[in-house]
Design a protein around this motif. Sequence first.
Motif, mmCIF file in Angstrom:
data_model
loop_
_atom_site.group_PDB
_atom_site.id
_atom_site.type_symbol
_atom_site.label_atom_id
_atom_site.label_comp_id
_atom_site.label_asym_id
_atom_site.label_seq_id
_atom_site.Cartn_x
_atom_site.Cartn_y
_atom_site.Cartn_z
ATOM 1 N N ALA A 44 58.930 51.643 -16.123
ATOM 2 C CA ALA A 44 59.377 51.554 -17.507
ATOM 3 C C ALA A 44 58.789 50.351 -18.230
ATOM 4 N N ALA A 45 58.877 49.176 -17.630
ATOM 5 C CA ALA A 45 58.406 47.972 -18.309
ATOM 6 C C ALA A 45 56.895 47.806 -18.184
ATOM 7 N N GLU A 46 56.351 48.042 -16.987
ATOM 8 C CA GLU A 46 54.952 47.727 -16.752
ATOM 9 C C GLU A 46 53.997 48.692 -17.455
ATOM 10 N N LEU A 47 54.433 49.947 -17.636
ATOM 11 C CA LEU A 47 53.545 50.938 -18.244
ATOM 12 C C LEU A 47 53.941 51.269 -19.682
ATOM 13 N N ALA A 48 54.883 50.500 -20.235
ATOM 14 C CA ALA A 48 55.316 50.734 -21.607
ATOM 15 C C ALA A 48 54.228 50.280 -22.577
ATOM 16 N N PRO A 49 54.215 50.838 -23.797
ATOM 17 C CA PRO A 49 53.267 50.362 -24.813
ATOM 18 C C PRO A 49 53.521 48.885 -25.112
ATOM 19 N N ARG A 50 52.479 48.188 -25.537
ATOM 20 C CA ARG A 50 52.617 46.773 -25.844
ATOM 21 C C ARG A 50 53.581 46.562 -27.003
ATOM 22 N N ALA A 51 54.347 45.469 -26.941
ATOM 23 C CA ALA A 51 55.302 45.163 -27.998
ATOM 24 C C ALA A 51 54.561 44.778 -29.270
ATOM 25 N N THR A 52 55.070 45.232 -30.412
ATOM 26 C CA THR A 52 54.480 44.862 -31.687
ATOM 27 C C THR A 52 55.263 43.708 -32.309
ATOM 28 N N LEU A 53 54.632 43.036 -33.265
ATOM 29 C CA LEU A 53 55.267 41.926 -33.970
ATOM 30 C C LEU A 53 56.561 42.362 -34.633
ATOM 31 N N ALA A 54 56.526 43.520 -35.283
ATOM 32 C CA ALA A 54 57.708 44.022 -35.986
ATOM 33 C C ALA A 54 58.847 44.318 -35.014
ATOM 34 N N GLU A 55 58.519 44.884 -33.847
ATOM 35 C CA GLU A 55 59.550 45.197 -32.857
ATOM 36 C C GLU A 55 60.205 43.931 -32.306
ATOM 37 N N LEU A 56 59.402 42.903 -32.061
ATOM 38 C CA LEU A 56 59.955 41.651 -31.548
ATOM 39 C C LEU A 56 60.864 40.986 -32.579
ATOM 40 N N ARG A 57 60.441 41.002 -33.834
ATOM 41 C CA ARG A 57 61.258 40.387 -34.882
ATOM 42 C C ARG A 57 62.550 41.155 -35.127
ATOM 43 N N ALA A 58 62.501 42.452 -34.972
ATOM 44 C CA ALA A 58 63.707 43.259 -35.186
ATOM 45 C C ALA A 58 64.622 43.249 -33.972
ATOM 46 N N GLY A 59 64.083 42.858 -32.804
ATOM 47 C CA GLY A 59 64.858 42.893 -31.571
ATOM 48 C C GLY A 59 65.218 41.509 -31.071
ATOM 49 N N PRO A 60 64.510 40.999 -30.050
ATOM 50 C CA PRO A 60 64.915 39.747 -29.397
ATOM 51 C C PRO A 60 64.839 38.511 -30.277
ATOM 52 N N LEU A 61 64.058 38.546 -31.377
ATOM 53 C CA LEU A 61 63.945 37.370 -32.239
ATOM 54 C C LEU A 61 64.859 37.447 -33.450
ATOM 55 N N ALA A 62 65.581 38.550 -33.597
ATOM 56 C CA ALA A 62 66.394 38.753 -34.801
ATOM 57 C C ALA A 62 67.510 37.716 -34.925
ATOM 58 N N LEU A 121 54.609 37.263 -9.541
ATOM 59 C CA LEU A 121 54.998 38.424 -8.747
ATOM 60 C C LEU A 121 55.768 37.928 -7.526
ATOM 61 N N GLY A 122 56.915 38.525 -7.275
ATOM 62 C CA GLY A 122 57.735 38.116 -6.152
ATOM 63 C C GLY A 122 59.163 38.582 -6.337
ATOM 64 N N LEU A 123 60.109 37.851 -5.770
ATOM 65 C CA LEU A 123 61.505 38.278 -5.758
ATOM 66 C C LEU A 123 62.098 38.382 -7.153
ATOM 67 N N GLN A 124 61.899 37.331 -7.977
ATOM 68 C CA GLN A 124 62.518 37.360 -9.304
ATOM 69 C C GLN A 124 61.963 38.497 -10.148
ATOM 70 N N ARG A 125 60.656 38.765 -10.024
ATOM 71 C CA ARG A 125 60.062 39.851 -10.810
ATOM 72 C C ARG A 125 60.551 41.207 -10.320
ATOM 73 N N ALA A 126 60.783 41.312 -9.015
ATOM 74 C CA ALA A 126 61.282 42.568 -8.456
ATOM 75 C C ALA A 126 62.650 42.912 -9.017
ATOM 76 N N PHE A 127 63.544 41.920 -9.097
ATOM 77 C CA PHE A 127 64.877 42.187 -9.640
ATOM 78 C C PHE A 127 64.805 42.583 -11.113
ATOM 79 N N LEU A 128 63.932 41.934 -11.885
ATOM 80 C CA LEU A 128 63.778 42.315 -13.289
ATOM 81 C C LEU A 128 63.278 43.747 -13.418
ATOM 82 N N ALA A 129 62.248 44.068 -12.634
ATOM 83 C CA ALA A 129 61.671 45.401 -12.710
ATOM 84 C C ALA A 129 62.655 46.472 -12.264
ATOM 85 N N ALA A 130 63.559 46.107 -11.347
ATOM 86 C CA ALA A 130 64.533 47.082 -10.841
ATOM 87 C C ALA A 130 65.711 47.278 -11.788
ATOM 88 N N GLY A 131 65.791 46.470 -12.839
ATOM 89 C CA GLY A 131 66.821 46.726 -13.840
ATOM 90 C C GLY A 131 67.723 45.574 -14.196
#
Length: 394
Positions: free
Chosen positions: A19-37, A323-333
């Motif tokens: 889901a995360a690794e193969l998703a389309p790249r984030a756009t400026l508008a999406e970041l501003r409307a989401g995590p930066l809002a 890449l390692g344990l912390q990234r694995a937990f993020l990728a797993a959800g």
Amino acid sequence: HELERVQRGIRTSLPALTAAELAPRATLAELRAGPLAAGAALLCYSFVRDELRDESHLLAQLLCAEASSPMWLRGGGDEIAELVSGFVADIVSGAMGSSDGRELYRLLIKPFEEHLRGRDLIIIPDGILHQLPFAALITGQGDEPDPDEWLVSRHAIRVVPSATVLLHQHGRGERHVYEQDFVGFADPSGGHESADLRSAAARVRGTATFGTLPAARIEVQGIAALLGAHPAGSLQLRVLEGEDATLEAVEVELQRSVRWLHLACHCMIDAERPWASRLVLASPDGDGLTAARILRRRVASALVVLSCCDTGIGRIAPGDGILGLQRAFLAAGAASVCATLWPVLDESSPSLMAGMYARLMEGAAPYQALADAQRKCIRDGASPLEWACYISIG
């Protein structure tokens, strides 16, 4: 056709990454409307190689709701790497101040200072900057910083692997119903080290012997007591220690929705084979919980705390983070991971973690809760060795 074949292989072998690794790249508008809002600022660093001159330079990009500012920063890649190594060495020696910490603040943060006031920071590091404890950068000029002269005193900080992962993670952890509020694993024992585990230990940590961790039990028991005294009195808690802290028990909890999953144990970091990095648990075959095994699970946790030595370290993949344990937990959800940049101190970790969970109970986001706990340590006179190794990721 080749790309499709590779992507199918990834989906089959490591579905949690898809889901995360193969998703389309984030756009400026999406970041501003989401995590930066909510008013956060994003700082993205990237080392760019000049092949003709055989040197690298650092490009930084500031992004917030009303500004987008790319800037070439002073200082080459070799100079910054030397500063980071010197700064971490100063911290690990127990020093309060560091000229390298002041210089890194001047190079990396000060050019954007006017846009950062009053904001939380989201940082996308690159290269050696993945090993930098940004929270401990020094904003003042004195030999020993005042309590308000650490970067974390001004900003709550979290690290993300990429803008795409940041967007993908946004909103995770906001569910209101969990099967368990807290599950803590501490000081696993009773396992038998396999030949593969002994080999990994000798290669990565220089020893195949894992001692008991009484401070890990104190840490997890203290958190459980704190949560158990919650005024609502309705938090669902579970603690597993020693021979009960088994690989099988952890895998059962990974299949459930646990708000806060806390693992205080030994770990093995394998930079050569990052998905072979593992948490050492009580297991008859000594396999441990590997990053590859985590990737094949669905982790529905708001926060996973890896209160073990060096869990924020691994292979640095250009443009892809650690890449390692912390990234694995993020990728797993997992919505957020709390990991470490150097060995955990038994004397200070229990109180730091208790401070973080006290703020989590009050509704703070994981990175804000960690920042507040670190600020309390600073007010109490603790050195960055005691508090700066913990970082919030995601």
